[in-house]
Design a protein around this motif. Sequence first.
Motif, PDB file in Angstrom:
ATOM      1  N   ASP A 142       0.829  -1.209   0.000  1.00 56.29           N
ATOM      2  CA  ASP A 142       0.000   0.000   0.000  1.00 56.29           C
ATOM      3  C   ASP A 142       0.862   1.256   0.000  1.00 56.29           C
ATOM      4  OD1 ASP A 142      -2.187  -1.639   0.087  1.00 56.29           O
ATOM      5  OD2 ASP A 142      -2.409  -1.517   2.276  1.00 56.29           O
ATOM      6  N   THR A 143       1.991   1.187   0.755  1.00 57.03           N
ATOM      7  CA  THR A 143       2.892   2.336   0.788  1.00 57.03           C
ATOM      8  C   THR A 143       3.498   2.601  -0.586  1.00 57.03           C
ATOM      9  OG1 THR A 143       3.423   1.823   3.092  1.00 57.03           O
ATOM     10  CG2 THR A 143       4.919   3.296   1.927  1.00 57.03           C
ATOM     11  N   LYS A 144       3.855   1.538  -1.258  1.00 53.75           N
ATOM     12  CA  LYS A 144       4.403   1.707  -2.606  1.00 53.75           C
ATOM     13  C   LYS A 144       3.377   2.331  -3.529  1.00 53.75           C
ATOM     14  CE  LYS A 144       7.762  -2.073  -2.404  1.00 53.75           C
ATOM     15  NZ  LYS A 144       8.184  -3.367  -2.988  1.00 53.75           N
ATOM     16  N   LYS A 145       2.134   1.883  -3.392  1.00 51.73           N
ATOM     17  CA  LYS A 145       1.083   2.444  -4.231  1.00 51.73           C
ATOM     18  C   LYS A 145       0.879   3.930  -3.917  1.00 51.73           C
ATOM     19  CE  LYS A 145      -1.519  -1.868  -4.774  1.00 51.73           C
ATOM     20  NZ  LYS A 145      -2.810  -2.552  -4.500  1.00 51.73           N
ATOM     21  N   VAL A 146       0.865   4.221  -2.614  1.00 51.03           N
ATOM     22  CA  VAL A 146       0.685   5.623  -2.216  1.00 51.03           C
ATOM     23  C   VAL A 146       1.858   6.467  -2.703  1.00 51.03           C
ATOM     24  CG1 VAL A 146       0.580   7.178  -0.242  1.00 51.03           C
ATOM     25  CG2 VAL A 146      -0.753   5.082  -0.220  1.00 51.03           C
ATOM     26  N   THR A 147       3.052   5.896  -2.634  1.00 47.74           N
ATOM     27  CA  THR A 147       4.234   6.624  -3.112  1.00 47.74           C
ATOM     28  C   THR A 147       4.128   6.918  -4.598  1.00 47.74           C
ATOM     29  OG1 THR A 147       5.586   5.538  -1.410  1.00 47.74           O
ATOM     30  CG2 THR A 147       6.746   6.567  -3.255  1.00 47.74           C
ATOM     31  N   ARG A 148       3.689   5.901  -5.352  1.00 42.74           N
ATOM     32  CA  ARG A 148       3.521   6.102  -6.805  1.00 42.74           C
ATOM     33  C   ARG A 148       2.449   7.154  -7.080  1.00 42.74           C
ATOM     34  NH1 ARG A 148       4.339   0.391  -6.969  1.00 42.74           N
ATOM     35  NH2 ARG A 148       2.068   0.055  -6.939  1.00 42.74           N
ATOM     36  N   GLN A 149       1.386   7.101  -6.263  1.00 48.36           N
ATOM     37  CA  GLN A 149       0.326   8.100  -6.451  1.00 48.36           C
ATOM     38  C   GLN A 149       0.834   9.512  -6.127  1.00 48.36           C
ATOM     39  OE1 GLN A 149      -2.942   6.789  -4.051  1.00 48.36           O
ATOM     40  NE2 GLN A 149      -3.478   5.070  -5.396  1.00 48.36           N
ATOM     41  N   LEU A 150       1.640   9.603  -5.038  1.00 47.82           N
ATOM     42  CA  LEU A 150       2.212  10.907  -4.697  1.00 47.82           C
ATOM     43  C   LEU A 150       3.135  11.407  -5.795  1.00 47.82           C
ATOM     44  CD1 LEU A 150       3.017  10.405  -0.904  1.00 47.82           C
ATOM     45  CD2 LEU A 150       1.250  11.873  -1.895  1.00 47.82           C
ATOM     46  N   GLU A 151       3.925  10.497  -6.348  1.00 48.72           N
ATOM     47  CA  GLU A 151       4.806  10.896  -7.452  1.00 48.72           C
ATOM     48  C   GLU A 151       3.993  11.376  -8.641  1.00 48.72           C
ATOM     49  OE1 GLU A 151       7.201   7.506  -8.171  1.00 48.72           O
ATOM     50  OE2 GLU A 151       8.518   7.810  -6.435  1.00 48.72           O
ATOM     51  N   ASP A 152       2.899  10.655  -8.910  1.00 47.49           N
ATOM     52  CA  ASP A 152       2.035  11.082 -10.017  1.00 47.49           C
ATOM     53  C   ASP A 152       1.420  12.453  -9.729  1.00 47.49           C
ATOM     54  OD1 ASP A 152       2.612   8.699 -11.250  1.00 47.49           O
ATOM     55  OD2 ASP A 152       0.808   7.673 -10.515  1.00 47.49           O
ATOM     56  N   LEU A 153       1.010  12.646  -8.447  1.00 47.51           N
ATOM     57  CA  LEU A 153       0.423  13.940  -8.088  1.00 47.51           C
ATOM     58  C   LEU A 153       1.458  15.063  -8.188  1.00 47.51           C
ATOM     59  CD1 LEU A 153      -1.736  12.959  -4.967  1.00 47.51           C
ATOM     60  CD2 LEU A 153      -2.570  13.709  -7.203  1.00 47.51           C
ATOM     61  N   ASN A 154       2.699  14.770  -7.753  1.00 49.15           N
ATOM     62  CA  ASN A 154       3.745  15.787  -7.880  1.00 49.15           C
ATOM     63  C   ASN A 154       4.023  16.119  -9.339  1.00 49.15           C
ATOM     64  OD1 ASN A 154       4.159  16.054  -5.103  1.00 49.15           O
ATOM     65  ND2 ASN A 154       5.587  14.327  -5.041  1.00 49.15           N
ATOM     66  N   THR A 155       4.027  15.072 -10.161  1.00 55.13           N
ATOM     67  CA  THR A 155       4.242  15.308 -11.596  1.00 55.13           C
ATOM     68  C   THR A 155       3.115  16.153 -12.179  1.00 55.13           C
ATOM     69  OG1 THR A 155       5.371  13.169 -11.764  1.00 55.13           O
ATOM     70  CG2 THR A 155       4.593  14.170 -13.806  1.00 55.13           C
ATOM     71  N   LEU A 156       1.883  15.798 -11.785  1.00 56.20           N
ATOM     72  CA  LEU A 156       0.737  16.570 -12.255  1.00 56.20           C
ATOM     73  C   LEU A 156       0.788  18.013 -11.753  1.00 56.20           C
ATOM     74  CD1 LEU A 156      -1.963  16.579 -13.757  1.00 56.20           C
ATOM     75  CD2 LEU A 156      -3.067  15.801 -11.638  1.00 56.20           C
ATOM     76  N   LYS A 157       1.226  18.164 -10.470  1.00 54.43           N
ATOM     77  CA  LYS A 157       1.345  19.502  -9.909  1.00 54.43           C
ATOM     78  C   LYS A 157       2.385  20.322 -10.676  1.00 54.43           C
ATOM     79  CE  LYS A 157       2.359  21.878  -5.565  1.00 54.43           C
ATOM     80  NZ  LYS A 157       2.743  21.697  -4.125  1.00 54.43           N
ATOM     81  N   ASP A 158       3.528  19.692 -11.015  1.00 52.27           N
ATOM     82  CA  ASP A 158       4.552  20.387 -11.793  1.00 52.27           C
ATOM     83  C   ASP A 158       4.010  20.787 -13.164  1.00 52.27           C
ATOM     84  OD1 ASP A 158       6.306  20.105  -9.696  1.00 52.27           O
ATOM     85  OD2 ASP A 158       7.218  18.268 -10.481  1.00 52.27           O
ATOM     86  N   GLN A 159       3.262  19.883 -13.749  1.00 51.50           N
ATOM     87  CA  GLN A 159       2.674  20.195 -15.064  1.00 51.50           C
ATOM     88  C   GLN A 159       1.698  21.366 -14.952  1.00 51.50           C
ATOM     89  OE1 GLN A 159       0.954  16.532 -16.419  1.00 51.50           O
ATOM     90  NE2 GLN A 159       2.940  15.563 -16.857  1.00 51.50           N
ATOM     91  N   ILE A 160       0.877  21.339 -13.880  1.00 52.82           N
ATOM     92  CA  ILE A 160      -0.083  22.437 -13.701  1.00 52.82           C
ATOM     93  C   ILE A 160       0.638  23.756 -13.486  1.00 52.82           C
ATOM     94  CG2 ILE A 160      -1.847  23.337 -12.130  1.00 52.82           C
ATOM     95  CD1 ILE A 160      -2.742  20.443 -11.689  1.00 52.82           C
ATOM     96  N   GLN A 161       1.708  23.735 -12.649  1.00 58.70           N
ATOM     97  CA  GLN A 161       2.472  24.955 -12.428  1.00 58.70           C
ATOM     98  C   GLN A 161       3.107  25.447 -13.726  1.00 58.70           C
ATOM     99  OE1 GLN A 161       5.252  24.008  -9.333  1.00 58.70           O
ATOM    100  NE2 GLN A 161       3.734  24.221  -7.673  1.00 58.70           N
ATOM    101  N   GLN A 162       3.609  24.514 -14.535  1.00 58.37           N
ATOM    102  CA  GLN A 162       4.203  24.894 -15.813  1.00 58.37           C
ATOM    103  C   GLN A 162       3.153  25.523 -16.733  1.00 58.37           C
ATOM    104  OE1 GLN A 162       7.396  24.787 -16.474  1.00 58.37           O
ATOM    105  NE2 GLN A 162       7.165  25.618 -18.535  1.00 58.37           N
ATOM    106  N   LYS A 163       1.952  24.905 -16.715  1.00 58.86           N
ATOM    107  CA  LYS A 163       0.872  25.457 -17.525  1.00 58.86           C
ATOM    108  C   LYS A 163       0.470  26.850 -17.035  1.00 58.86           C
ATOM    109  CE  LYS A 163       0.044  22.191 -20.554  1.00 58.86           C
ATOM    110  NZ  LYS A 163       0.178  22.460 -22.010  1.00 58.86           N
ATOM    111  N   GLU A 164       0.429  26.983 -15.675  1.00 60.03           N
ATOM    112  CA  GLU A 164       0.069  28.295 -15.140  1.00 60.03           C
ATOM    113  C   GLU A 164       1.088  29.344 -15.546  1.00 60.03           C
ATOM    114  OE1 GLU A 164      -0.267  27.741 -10.968  1.00 60.03           O
ATOM    115  OE2 GLU A 164      -2.312  26.951 -11.046  1.00 60.03           O
ATOM    116  N   LYS A 165       2.367  28.981 -15.500  1.00 64.06           N
ATOM    117  CA  LYS A 165       3.390  29.925 -15.938  1.00 64.06           C
ATOM    118  C   LYS A 165       3.222  30.266 -17.411  1.00 64.06           C
ATOM    119  CE  LYS A 165       6.927  28.572 -12.578  1.00 64.06           C
ATOM    120  NZ  LYS A 165       8.280  27.997 -12.390  1.00 64.06           N
ATOM    121  N   GLU A 166       2.913  29.238 -18.194  1.00 63.03           N
ATOM    122  CA  GLU A 166       2.713  29.480 -19.625  1.00 63.03           C
ATOM    123  C   GLU A 166       1.511  30.388 -19.841  1.00 63.03           C
ATOM    124  OE1 GLU A 166       2.387  25.685 -21.449  1.00 63.03           O
ATOM    125  OE2 GLU A 166       4.506  25.171 -21.173  1.00 63.03           O
ATOM    126  N   TRP A 167       0.425  30.131 -19.063  1.00 59.91           N
ATOM    127  CA  TRP A 167      -0.779  30.956 -19.193  1.00 59.91           C
ATOM    128  C   TRP A 167      -0.493  32.393 -18.767  1.00 59.91           C
ATOM    129  CZ3 TRP A 167      -4.270  26.840 -16.474  1.00 59.91           C
ATOM    130  CH2 TRP A 167      -4.494  25.769 -17.369  1.00 59.91           C
TER     131      TRP A 167
END
Length: 283
Positions: A142-167
Amino acid sequence: MQGSGKRSHLSQYIENENEYWNRRFQSFTDASESEKKQLIAERDAIAAEQKNTLFISLTIFTLLLGGSLYAMADHRRKHELDRIRLILNQKEQTIHFLETKQENSEKLLSQLKEKEERMVELERRAQKLNEMQRLLGDRKEDTKKVTRQLEDLNTLKDQIQQKEKEWETTEQQLRNRLLYHMEIGRNLPTADNPNKPTPKEYTNLIATEEKKILFLKEIDYCFNNFASGLKKITPNLTMHDVVHCCLFRLGIRTSDIAAMCSLTNSTISCRRKRLEAKMEAKT
């Protein structure tokens, strides 16, 4: 008659002799009595003197004996006091030693108690750690799954921040383009102005009050009431201060601002420092 006369004369002689010897005896007796009385008086005087001497001797002896006894008693009392003091000091030292031992014993008992409590706490923590390790072991996946989910969320957050900067960049570019189509904005000497105004076109561009008011209206229109909001949050800024803040915000050089406002470079630098001080005091 002659014979009787001889006898009377002899009797007279005998009487005279007897009287003489009686007087002698009486004189001797009186002298003896007087001497006896004198001897008795001398004896009494000597006896009285001896008695006085004996009394004085006895008194002196008594005083000496009393002084000796007092001295012996005082010495014995001092010796007894010294012995009592020594005993008391020994008892005090013994009591201090016992108290020290008792304190040390209490400290040792307290330390032992603390160590026991620490051991109990360590055992409790060890048990809790074992339980947590067991739970962690059970939930490792479960921890591994949560870690992968957190990594995915961080990646998504970075993408959103990049998009916000672009916007934000795109929005800034669009607002700048809108500004460059305005009466004042088209002649602003900015690096990205496509009109590329010449120094002749932007010299004295906002030197008058009317031009400054028009410039602020264009800024409010293109940048969502930036100038009005700046004046609202910092009431102590004048209109000239707001104009210079907008020019600084657009990134226009000091020399170009001086040409636009018909001022010197040093005046613009001083105003920049003064505005920075005002903004820092406000924050």
